[in-house]
Design a protein around this motif. Structure first.
Motif, PDB file in Angstrom:
ATOM      1  N   LEU A   1       0.875  -1.224   0.004  1.00 60.06           N
ATOM      2  CA  LEU A   1       0.043  -0.039   0.039  1.00 60.06           C
ATOM      3  C   LEU A   1       0.791   1.238   0.032  1.00 60.06           C
ATOM      4  O   LEU A   1       0.368   2.294  -0.645  1.00 60.06           O
ATOM      5  N   TRP A   2       1.904   1.298   0.824  1.00 61.47           N
ATOM      6  CA  TRP A   2       2.923   2.482   0.811  1.00 61.47           C
ATOM      7  C   TRP A   2       3.293   2.563  -0.596  1.00 61.47           C
ATOM      8  O   TRP A   2       3.568   3.802  -0.967  1.00 61.47           O
ATOM      9  N   GLU A   3       3.729   1.795  -1.403  1.00 60.61           N
ATOM     10  CA  GLU A   3       3.956   1.800  -2.789  1.00 60.61           C
ATOM     11  C   GLU A   3       3.133   2.692  -3.670  1.00 60.61           C
ATOM     12  O   GLU A   3       3.474   3.590  -4.297  1.00 60.61           O
ATOM     13  N   ARG A   4       1.952   2.506  -3.320  1.00 59.71           N
ATOM     14  CA  ARG A   4       0.938   2.894  -4.462  1.00 59.71           C
ATOM     15  C   ARG A   4       0.708   4.520  -3.713  1.00 59.71           C
ATOM     16  O   ARG A   4       0.463   5.350  -4.521  1.00 59.71           O
ATOM     17  N   VAL A   5       0.866   4.825  -2.443  1.00 58.71           N
ATOM     18  CA  VAL A   5       0.710   5.917  -1.898  1.00 58.71           C
ATOM     19  C   VAL A   5       1.716   6.980  -2.460  1.00 58.71           C
ATOM     20  O   VAL A   5       1.711   7.806  -2.962  1.00 58.71           O
ATOM     21  N   VAL A   6       3.169   6.211  -2.466  1.00 63.40           N
ATOM     22  CA  VAL A   6       4.249   7.166  -3.124  1.00 63.40           C
ATOM     23  C   VAL A   6       4.224   7.364  -4.569  1.00 63.40           C
ATOM     24  O   VAL A   6       4.388   8.324  -5.105  1.00 63.40           O
ATOM     25  N   GLU A   7       3.537   6.387  -5.488  1.00 69.85           N
ATOM     26  CA  GLU A   7       3.174   6.266  -6.623  1.00 69.85           C
ATOM     27  C   GLU A   7       2.361   7.570  -7.177  1.00 69.85           C
ATOM     28  O   GLU A   7       2.402   8.336  -7.827  1.00 69.85           O
ATOM     29  N   LEU A   8       1.170   7.501  -6.246  1.00 70.30           N
ATOM     30  CA  LEU A   8       0.222   8.872  -6.245  1.00 70.30           C
ATOM     31  C   LEU A   8       0.866  10.045  -5.919  1.00 70.30           C
ATOM     32  O   LEU A   8       0.297  11.154  -6.269  1.00 70.30           O
ATOM     33  N   ASN A   9       1.526  10.128  -4.837  1.00 69.21           N
ATOM     34  CA  ASN A   9       2.170  11.402  -4.318  1.00 69.21           C
ATOM     35  C   ASN A   9       3.629  10.937  -3.890  1.00 69.21           C
ATOM     36  O   ASN A   9       4.158  10.951  -3.072  1.00 69.21           O
ATOM     37  N   PRO A  10       4.585  11.426  -5.060  1.00 66.02           N
ATOM     38  CA  PRO A  10       6.012  10.853  -5.303  1.00 66.02           C
ATOM     39  C   PRO A  10       6.691  11.988  -4.172  1.00 66.02           C
ATOM     40  O   PRO A  10       7.788  11.863  -3.829  1.00 66.02           O
ATOM     41  N   ARG A  11       6.064  13.224  -3.646  1.00 69.23           N
ATOM     42  CA  ARG A  11       6.705  14.038  -2.831  1.00 69.23           C
ATOM     43  C   ARG A  11       6.274  13.823  -1.368  1.00 69.23           C
ATOM     44  O   ARG A  11       6.739  14.615  -0.546  1.00 69.23           O
ATOM     45  N   ASP A  12       5.621  12.868  -1.177  1.00 69.02           N
ATOM     46  CA  ASP A  12       5.088  12.671   0.220  1.00 69.02           C
ATOM     47  C   ASP A  12       6.375  11.837   0.942  1.00 69.02           C
ATOM     48  O   ASP A  12       6.529  10.389   0.926  1.00 69.02           O
ATOM     49  N   GLU A  13       7.082  12.401   1.830  1.00 65.85           N
ATOM     50  CA  GLU A  13       8.303  12.010   2.514  1.00 65.85           C
ATOM     51  C   GLU A  13       7.883  11.075   3.466  1.00 65.85           C
ATOM     52  O   GLU A  13       8.793  10.179   3.795  1.00 65.85           O
ATOM     53  N   ASP A  14       6.832  11.254   4.310  1.00 63.36           N
ATOM     54  CA  ASP A  14       6.402  10.276   5.452  1.00 63.36           C
ATOM     55  C   ASP A  14       6.253   8.907   4.827  1.00 63.36           C
ATOM     56  O   ASP A  14       6.520   8.047   5.318  1.00 63.36           O
ATOM     57  N   ALA A  15       5.106   8.980   3.559  1.00 65.36           N
ATOM     58  CA  ALA A  15       5.083   7.776   2.901  1.00 65.36           C
ATOM     59  C   ALA A  15       6.287   7.061   2.209  1.00 65.36           C
ATOM     60  O   ALA A  15       6.566   5.854   2.385  1.00 65.36           O
ATOM     61  N   LYS A  16       7.168   7.768   1.854  1.00 64.60           N
ATOM     62  CA  LYS A  16       8.550   7.266   1.495  1.00 64.60           C
ATOM     63  C   LYS A  16       9.317   6.588   2.587  1.00 64.60           C
ATOM     64  O   LYS A  16       9.887   5.461   2.564  1.00 64.60           O
ATOM     65  N   SER A  17       9.234   7.328   3.994  1.00 59.38           N
ATOM     66  CA  SER A  17       9.875   6.724   4.963  1.00 59.38           C
ATOM     67  C   SER A  17       9.223   5.615   5.589  1.00 59.38           C
ATOM     68  O   SER A  17       9.875   4.490   5.663  1.00 59.38           O
ATOM     69  N   HIS A  18       7.669   5.379   5.459  1.00 60.30           N
ATOM     70  CA  HIS A  18       7.233   4.175   5.852  1.00 60.30           C
ATOM     71  C   HIS A  18       7.417   3.049   4.996  1.00 60.30           C
ATOM     72  O   HIS A  18       7.555   1.892   5.353  1.00 60.30           O
ATOM     73  N   LEU A  19       7.568   3.594   3.613  1.00 61.45           N
ATOM     74  CA  LEU A  19       7.760   2.267   2.642  1.00 61.45           C
ATOM     75  C   LEU A  19       9.278   1.769   2.847  1.00 61.45           C
ATOM     76  O   LEU A  19       9.522   0.582   2.819  1.00 61.45           O
ATOM     77  N   SER A  20      10.173   2.605   3.005  1.00 67.32           N
ATOM     78  CA  SER A  20      11.575   2.381   3.380  1.00 67.32           C
ATOM     79  C   SER A  20      11.422   1.211   4.675  1.00 67.32           C
ATOM     80  O   SER A  20      11.994   0.160   4.530  1.00 67.32           O
ATOM     81  N   ARG A  21      10.762   1.573   5.668  1.00 65.79           N
ATOM     82  CA  ARG A  21      10.686   0.914   6.749  1.00 65.79           C
ATOM     83  C   ARG A  21      10.098  -0.661   6.512  1.00 65.79           C
ATOM     84  O   ARG A  21      10.744  -1.642   7.207  1.00 65.79           O
ATOM     85  N   VAL A  22       9.106  -0.579   5.873  1.00 68.16           N
ATOM     86  CA  VAL A  22       8.499  -1.848   5.201  1.00 68.16           C
ATOM     87  C   VAL A  22       9.682  -2.786   4.555  1.00 68.16           C
ATOM     88  O   VAL A  22       9.560  -4.099   5.049  1.00 68.16           O
ATOM     89  N   ARG A  23       9.943  -2.007   3.565  1.00 65.57           N
ATOM     90  CA  ARG A  23      11.121  -2.928   2.786  1.00 65.57           C
ATOM     91  C   ARG A  23      12.178  -3.567   3.802  1.00 65.57           C
ATOM     92  O   ARG A  23      12.675  -4.643   3.617  1.00 65.57           O
ATOM     93  N   PHE A  24      12.700  -2.672   4.420  1.00 62.31           N
ATOM     94  CA  PHE A  24      13.720  -2.985   5.324  1.00 62.31           C
ATOM     95  C   PHE A  24      13.381  -4.198   6.411  1.00 62.31           C
ATOM     96  O   PHE A  24      14.048  -5.196   6.301  1.00 62.31           O
ATOM     97  N   ALA A  25      12.249  -4.109   6.872  1.00 57.49           N
ATOM     98  CA  ALA A  25      11.740  -5.207   7.808  1.00 57.49           C
ATOM     99  C   ALA A  25      11.563  -6.403   7.205  1.00 57.49           C
ATOM    100  O   ALA A  25      11.931  -7.668   7.477  1.00 57.49           O
ATOM    101  N   ALA A  26      11.050  -6.390   5.895  1.00 57.86           N
ATOM    102  CA  ALA A  26      10.817  -7.804   5.101  1.00 57.86           C
ATOM    103  C   ALA A  26      12.136  -8.252   4.640  1.00 57.86           C
ATOM    104  O   ALA A  26      12.082  -9.446   4.888  1.00 57.86           O
ATOM    105  N   ARG A  27      13.245  -7.468   4.614  1.00 57.49           N
ATOM    106  CA  ARG A  27      14.267  -7.948   3.850  1.00 57.49           C
ATOM    107  C   ARG A  27      15.188  -8.485   5.485  1.00 57.49           C
ATOM    108  O   ARG A  27      15.789  -9.456   5.279  1.00 57.49           O
ATOM    109  N   ALA A  28      14.992  -7.713   6.432  1.00 59.20           N
ATOM    110  CA  ALA A  28      15.962  -8.036   7.761  1.00 59.20           C
ATOM    111  C   ALA A  28      15.316  -9.082   8.247  1.00 59.20           C
ATOM    112  O   ALA A  28      16.116 -10.051   9.050  1.00 59.20           O
ATOM    113  N   TYR A  29      14.078  -9.084   8.390  1.00 56.60           N
ATOM    114  CA  TYR A  29      13.398 -10.232   9.235  1.00 56.60           C
ATOM    115  C   TYR A  29      13.052 -11.401   8.506  1.00 56.60           C
ATOM    116  O   TYR A  29      12.327 -12.439   9.097  1.00 56.60           O
TER     117      TYR A  29
END
Length: 102
Positions: A1-29
């Protein structure tokens, strides 16, 4: 879902941060190849050693000429930078990343 939010609003830094956290968690854990140096960088970051994680990824980026691999490493670093927030380690690593990409 965060990917879609960023796709719709590429300047949303909060959404980018959440997306980064989700991707990191998926990779790390999630399941990963322990012999993969990039996965080792995620493990170092998860253990609290951001500088070592940045160094591993930056060394990998310096050593490769494959465009796809370079882009994947760049994106992985950007994810870690967003998760880490503002710190001297992030500033130093960002500078080195910029030099490697030139």
């Amino acid at each position: 879902l965060w990917e879609r939010v960023v796709e719709l609003n590429p300047r949303d830094e909060d959404a980018k941060s959440h997306l980064s956290r989700v991707r990191f968690a998926a990779r790390a854990y999630g399941d990963h190849d322990a012999s993969d140096p990039a996965a080792r960088a995620d493990a170092l970051f998860a253990a609290g050693d951001a500088q070592a994680a940045f160094d591993v990824l930056l060394e990998l980026l310096a050593a490769t000429t494959d465009a796809e691999e370079r882009d994947a490493l760049r994106l992985r670093l950007l994810d870690l930078f967003r998760v880490a927030g503002s710190s001297p380690e992030v500033s130093k690593a960002r500078t080195r990343l910029a030099m490697l990409l030139m």
